[in-house]
Motif scaffolding. Sequence first.
Motif, PDB file in Angstrom:
ATOM      1  N   LYS A  71      -6.852  -0.356   3.345  1.00 17.57           N
ATOM      2  CA  LYS A  71      -5.596   0.391   3.468  1.00 17.57           C
ATOM      3  C   LYS A  71      -5.460   1.141   4.790  1.00 17.57           C
TER       4      LYS A  71
ATOM      5  N   ARG B 299      -1.998  -4.247 -12.178  1.00 21.22           N
ATOM      6  CA  ARG B 299      -0.847  -3.519 -12.716  1.00 21.22           C
ATOM      7  C   ARG B 299      -1.316  -2.455 -13.699  1.00 21.22           C
TER       8      ARG B 299
ATOM      9  N   PHE C  48      -4.418  -5.919  -6.079  1.00 24.85           N
ATOM     10  CA  PHE C  48      -3.735  -4.922  -6.899  1.00 24.85           C
ATOM     11  C   PHE C  48      -3.815  -5.335  -8.362  1.00 24.85           C
TER      12      PHE C  48
ATOM     13  N   GLU D  23       4.087   1.655  -0.935  1.00 22.48           N
ATOM     14  CA  GLU D  23       5.060   1.811  -2.014  1.00 22.48           C
ATOM     15  C   GLU D  23       4.474   1.664  -3.412  1.00 22.48           C
ATOM     16  N   GLY D  24       3.375   0.908  -3.560  1.00 22.18           N
ATOM     17  CA  GLY D  24       2.787   0.720  -4.879  1.00 22.18           C
ATOM     18  C   GLY D  24       3.656  -0.062  -5.840  1.00 22.18           C
ATOM     19  N   SER D  25       4.579  -0.859  -5.306  1.00 23.51           N
ATOM     20  CA  SER D  25       5.529  -1.603  -6.143  1.00 23.51           C
ATOM     21  C   SER D  25       6.079  -2.761  -5.330  1.00 23.51           C
TER      22      SER D  25
ATOM     23  N   PHE E 261       0.839  -1.200   0.000  1.00 24.75           N
ATOM     24  CA  PHE E 261       0.000   0.000   0.000  1.00 24.75           C
ATOM     25  C   PHE E 261       0.877   1.255   0.000  1.00 24.75           C
TER      26      PHE E 261
ATOM     27  N   ARG F 202       3.274   0.596 -11.989  1.00 24.61           N
ATOM     28  CA  ARG F 202       2.859   0.586 -10.592  1.00 24.61           C
ATOM     29  C   ARG F 202       1.626  -0.279 -10.383  1.00 24.61           C
ATOM     30  N   LEU F 203       1.394  -0.609  -9.132  1.00 23.40           N
ATOM     31  CA  LEU F 203       0.240  -1.408  -8.760  1.00 23.40           C
ATOM     32  C   LEU F 203      -0.879  -0.494  -8.298  1.00 23.40           C
ATOM     33  N   VAL F 204      -2.084  -0.749  -8.775  1.00 21.83           N
ATOM     34  CA  VAL F 204      -3.250   0.043  -8.406  1.00 21.83           C
ATOM     35  C   VAL F 204      -4.172  -0.820  -7.557  1.00 21.83           C
ATOM     36  N   GLU F 205      -4.639  -0.291  -6.439  1.00 25.03           N
ATOM     37  CA  GLU F 205      -5.473  -1.053  -5.513  1.00 25.03           C
ATOM     38  C   GLU F 205      -6.857  -1.316  -6.100  1.00 25.03           C
TER      39      GLU F 205
END
Length: 311
Positions: free
Chosen positions: A70, A55, A53, A20-22, A18, A59-62
């Motif tokens: 979160k 991609r 998540f 870092e998004g990566s 959450f 980056r990863l999107v929730e």
Amino acid sequence: MNFATLDLNLLRVLDALFREGSTIKAAARLGLSQSAVSGALSRLRHALGDPLFLRQGNRLVETDYAARLKGPLHEELERLEAMLSPPSAFDPKAASGTFRIAASDFFAELLMPQLADLLHRTAPGIRAQLVDLVPYDYVQSLERRNADLALIPDMTVPEWINRQPLFRSPFRVIARASNPSLAGLDGAPVMPIDIFCALHHVLFSPEGNLAAMGDAALERVGRRRQVALTVPVFSGVCRAVSESDLVALVPAQLANKVATTFKLRVFEPPMEIEPPLIVGIWHKRSDNTPFAKWTRERIFQLMEALDEESQ
């Protein structure tokens, strides 16, 4: 999901994702390999029954489900850390992190220089940030973690907010020393009300309001003033007064601090204004977090002198 069989270490991985998004950055944050984080994410997806998540580019999107987790997840992990970390474990000289203070630029003059010196000497790894105090958004900034502490005039707060009274902030009238309307007032402690009302004023107002506590106090004695300018920061108020024949009502502590620098004269106002009480407010979730508690207490100690300086 069977919570009894869930590996709680996976929740730390989810929190890092959450933040870092990566997977690469989350792995670096946790001291793990990227493959270990990817494996943990796969197990979380299976356990929770949601992709968590998706991609999007690099980056990863929730997912919507993950977004609901979160904030509560981070709060619970913080509570566990606070519960398991005895106060004696906190060492300011070894500590690192950022403490955000939502406050007006009054505190840029009256707090931040002293706080910078204190942290440099006692906790060099702690960074303090003074962030904008958004009108009517004090409590929400704490809830959203945009600030760790807000310094504000006293107000009613929700039960999940803690409050510490700090000091009272009476008002003073400032005017530049060469203002021709002040001729003949040498040594006068109070600005006469006729002069006060005849002069044009600069008003501190982040919202752009044309009236404030001073106007309410004047109305009680049947008088009015002329507001010619509003400025969202105190430094701008002092600068405008120093370069014009305008005057302003500002907190006494600030007036005394900047009078010499800006070549100002300082008077007591001609009408009675109840000095507002300045308080510190913070979210109760950080009551016993060693880092936040230590930093708050140092800030409160630094501000103890402000009541004395207003006398």
